[in-house]
Design an enzyme around this catalytic site. Structure first.
Site, PDB file in Angstrom:
ATOM      1  N   CYS A 295      36.378  37.430  40.567  1.00  0.00           N
ATOM      2  CA  CYS A 295      36.033  38.711  39.957  1.00  0.00           C
ATOM      3  C   CYS A 295      35.050  39.380  40.895  1.00  0.00           C
ATOM      4  O   CYS A 295      34.008  38.809  41.164  1.00  0.00           O
ATOM      5  CB  CYS A 295      35.440  38.470  38.579  1.00  0.00           C
ATOM      6  SG  CYS A 295      34.532  39.825  37.828  1.00  0.00           S
TER       7      CYS A 295
ATOM      8  N   GLU B 210      40.256  44.678  38.575  1.00  0.00           N
ATOM      9  CA  GLU B 210      41.058  43.899  39.506  1.00  0.00           C
ATOM     10  C   GLU B 210      42.057  44.834  40.172  1.00  0.00           C
ATOM     11  O   GLU B 210      42.436  45.867  39.595  1.00  0.00           O
ATOM     12  CB  GLU B 210      41.780  42.758  38.775  1.00  0.00           C
ATOM     13  CG  GLU B 210      42.347  41.714  39.686  1.00  0.00           C
ATOM     14  CD  GLU B 210      41.317  41.156  40.654  1.00  0.00           C
ATOM     15  OE1 GLU B 210      41.247  41.677  41.786  1.00  0.00           O
ATOM     16  OE2 GLU B 210      40.579  40.236  40.282  1.00  0.00           O
TER      17      GLU B 210
END
Length: 234
Positions: free
Chosen positions: A2, A109
């Site tokens: 992440c 993302e």
């Protein structure tokens, strides 16, 4: 994952949600585009004379193991693979002794297309609920700061990741480890120090239910930090 996430809620919303007894440090401003090495909030459960105390404090995102020679390593250790966290030298001590929760509203993302283009998505809970990301933290002694100075100890953290589920794997093959509310207490328990127990907890975390939302490419720059980053685009 992440590499960017959102944490925009006020402390007063998070403290009761995680049963926090002590807030250490000043409240951070809401952020819609947190980038590596920036300040983030974590929740810990730390040993004290009267028993474990649950605290919220500000740390830097990017783990600095106690043996790190300088701060350069932090930007490379923003994530830890949950499959190997209890074995890798950078993470194994923290995995068994210094676990934390990183409260997030959601994370970004990028989906890489066949043409090489990267499409940003914002992933969040179905009800826009807080996501308790499983993390690890460390206290790194800064050799350039005197030991008697409170700034001598630099607090840092990393976020655990896992293989993405099929429903999210089309965006990226990795995803953060998101704890269900009833597992937060077990994850923070300072008495859970065995590698087998930690791996058992990681394996027991269910696949998350997340909603992907295509967002603006402006999120690619950490200089952009407004609620507009969360708006859906066509």
């Amino acid at each position: 994952m992440c590499g960017r996430f959102v944490s925009a809620r006020k402390d007063y919303e998070l403290l009761p949600l995680f049963g926090v007894e002590e807030r250490v440090g000043e409240e951070l401003a809401p952020s819609y585009n947190i980038a590596p090495t920036q300040a983030v909030r974590i929740v810990t459960e730390e040993a004290a004379d009267g028993g474990p105390v649950r605290r919220m404090r500000n740390v830097r995102w990017g783990l600095l193991p106690v043996w790190a020679k300088d701060r350069k390593m932090a930007s490379r250790l923003i994530n830890a693979r949950s499959e190997t966290a209890t074995e890798k030298p950078s993470f194994r001590s923290a995995a068994t002794k210094r676990r934390c929760v990183v409260p997030a509203d959601g994370y970004y993302e990028w989906q890489k297309t066949e043409s090489g283009r990267k499409i940003p998505y914002y992933l969040h809970g179905p009800e826009e609920e807080v996501l308790p990301l499983a993390g690890l933290y460390e206290r790194w002694p800064d050799p350039d700061v005197p030991e008697e100075d409170p700034a001598h100890w630099v607090w840092t953290c990393t976020i655990l990741t896992r293989p993405a589920t099929d429903s999210l794997g089309f965006i990226h093959d990795r995803a953060p480890v998101i704890l269900p509310p009833d597992m937060v207490g077990d994850w923070l328990d300072p008495a859970a120090t065995g590698k087998a127990r930690v791996n058992e907890m990681i394996d027991a975390v269910p696949d998350p239910e997340l909603v992907p939302r295509k967002v603006t490419t402006a999120v690619g720059s950490p200089r952009n930090n407004t609620p507009g980053l969360l708006y859906e685009v066509g």
